[in-house]
Design an enzyme around this catalytic site. Structure first.
Site, PDB file in Angstrom:
ATOM      1  N   HIS A  45      50.592  57.763  -0.610  1.00 58.07           N
ATOM      2  CA  HIS A  45      49.194  57.590  -0.197  1.00 58.07           C
ATOM      3  C   HIS A  45      48.561  56.289  -0.670  1.00 58.07           C
ATOM      4  CE1 HIS A  45      48.964  61.360   1.833  1.00 58.07           C
ATOM      5  NE2 HIS A  45      49.332  62.031   0.768  1.00 58.07           N
ATOM      6  N   GLN A 148      58.847  68.335  -1.710  1.00 59.39           N
ATOM      7  CA  GLN A 148      57.529  68.954  -1.595  1.00 59.39           C
ATOM      8  C   GLN A 148      57.523  70.047  -0.534  1.00 59.39           C
ATOM      9  OE1 GLN A 148      54.665  65.354  -1.851  1.00 59.39           O
ATOM     10  NE2 GLN A 148      53.719  67.143  -2.842  1.00 59.39           N
ATOM     11  N   GLU A 150      55.179  71.913   1.787  1.00 56.69           N
ATOM     12  CA  GLU A 150      53.831  71.615   2.276  1.00 56.69           C
ATOM     13  C   GLU A 150      53.521  72.259   3.622  1.00 56.69           C
ATOM     14  OE1 GLU A 150      52.469  67.780   0.514  1.00 56.69           O
ATOM     15  OE2 GLU A 150      54.242  66.998   1.510  1.00 56.69           O
ATOM     16  N   ASP A 176      48.119  69.597   1.505  1.00 62.02           N
ATOM     17  CA  ASP A 176      48.853  69.665   2.774  1.00 62.02           C
ATOM     18  C   ASP A 176      49.196  71.104   3.129  1.00 62.02           C
ATOM     19  OD1 ASP A 176      49.078  66.992   3.840  1.00 62.02           O
ATOM     20  OD2 ASP A 176      50.169  66.521   2.024  1.00 62.02           O
TER      21      ASP A 176
HETATM   22  C1  3PY Z   1      48.997  67.641  -1.642  1.00 61.65           C
HETATM   23  O1  3PY Z   1      48.069  68.161  -2.295  1.00 61.65           O
HETATM   24  O2  3PY Z   1      49.233  67.928  -0.453  1.00 61.65           O
HETATM   25  C2  3PY Z   1      49.859  66.670  -2.285  1.00 61.65           C
HETATM   26  O3  3PY Z   1      50.867  66.299  -1.738  1.00 61.65           O
HETATM   27  C3  3PY Z   1      49.458  66.104  -3.598  1.00 61.65           C
HETATM   28  O4  3PY Z   1      49.169  64.735  -3.465  1.00 61.65           O
END
Ligand code: 3PY
Length: 254
Positions: A45, A148, A150, A176
């Site tokens: 980011h 991650q 998400e 996310d």
């Molecule tokens: C999120 O909160 O989606 C993240 O990936 C943290 O930056």
């Protein structure tokens, strides 16, 4: 990463923070002195190139703190250059399947385990001499991978992702994930909390750790209660802003 691995192996938490703005060379030392176990430099980011964090990585690597880098996307080039610059672990956004996780592990591991390109006597091995075979084995052993989680698809596949050899931490991106569940920023939504449970169970079943980025004490508490052991105390901007706001308010209210 030895300190983080040891803490996780002995059932302790590994707490850290994200660097999104203040990648000053001393930031890893500042975080280490504050008691952080790991620091993550975010290239997703911030739009930073590796050059923006190279000095910070060089200082952090000499501190008792693990230095992770979140790369901007799924690319062998982004992963290998971050590792060569000294990232001791890679966080990858949006890993939705075991196949994606397995491919990223390939990029992170030297042969025969994977197909990371070899270069030694550079930043990642602290410019030291030594036998390539020993260095490859040591790097393969110590490097950490934090995919991650998400999306609902990633939550559903969490156990398969955790079962991929080389995956260390199933790391939730709460903003996310809550967005992809249709309730951006609602970390009390039952579906979100149920996803936290699913990922905790997947970590437990696969011998990996569950992790999360947290901007609040409530979210950290919800994660800790569920056995999450890798938790970020937000990031540099938020921590600095909150401390500044609290200090300024205290002075104004005197
Ligand atoms: C999120 O909160 O989606 C993240 O990936 C943290 O930056």
């Amino acid at each position: 990463t030895a300190q983080v691995r040891e803490r996780l192996a002995s059932g302790k938490t590994a707490l850290g923070t994200f660097i999104l703005e203040f990648a000053t060379p001393g930031i890893g030392a500042i975080c280490a002195r504050a008691g952080a176990d790991w620091v993550l430099y975010d290239l997703e980011h911030t739009g930073w190139s590796l050059d923006a964090i190279r000095p910070a990585l060089a200082v952090s690597r000499r501190e008792d703190i693990a230095s992770f880098v979140r790369v901007a996307g799924h690319s062998q080039h982004l992963v290998s250059t971050a590792l060569d610059a000294g990232a001791e672990g890679i966080m990858m956004p949006y890993v939705d399947s075991a196949a994606q996780a397995a491919e990223i592990v390939q990029w992170m591991q030297f042969p025969p385990a994977g197909r990371r390109g070899s270069a030694f006597g550079i930043a990642h091995d602290l410019y030291s001499p030594g036998a390539p075979a020993d260095k490859q084995a040591a790097a393969n052993e110590s490097v950490m991978f934090l995919p991650q989680i998400e999306t609902p698809a990633a939550v559903a596949a969490a156990e398969e992702i955790g079962a991929v050899e080389g995956v260390d931490v199933l790391f939730i991106g709460p903003l996310d994930l809550s967005t992809n569940l249709g309730k951006p920023g609602d970390f009390t939504n039952p579906e979100f909390l149920s996803a936290l449970d699913t990922v905790a169970a997947a970590a437990e079943a696969t011998g990996t750790a569950a992790g999360i980025f947290s901007t609040s004490v409530q979210l950290s508490a919800a994660a800790l209660e569920r056995g999450y052991s890798v938790i970020s105390l937000a990031g540099d901007i938020f921590t600095y802003q909150a401390a500044l706001a609290a200090g300024l308010t205290a002075i104004r209210e005197r």
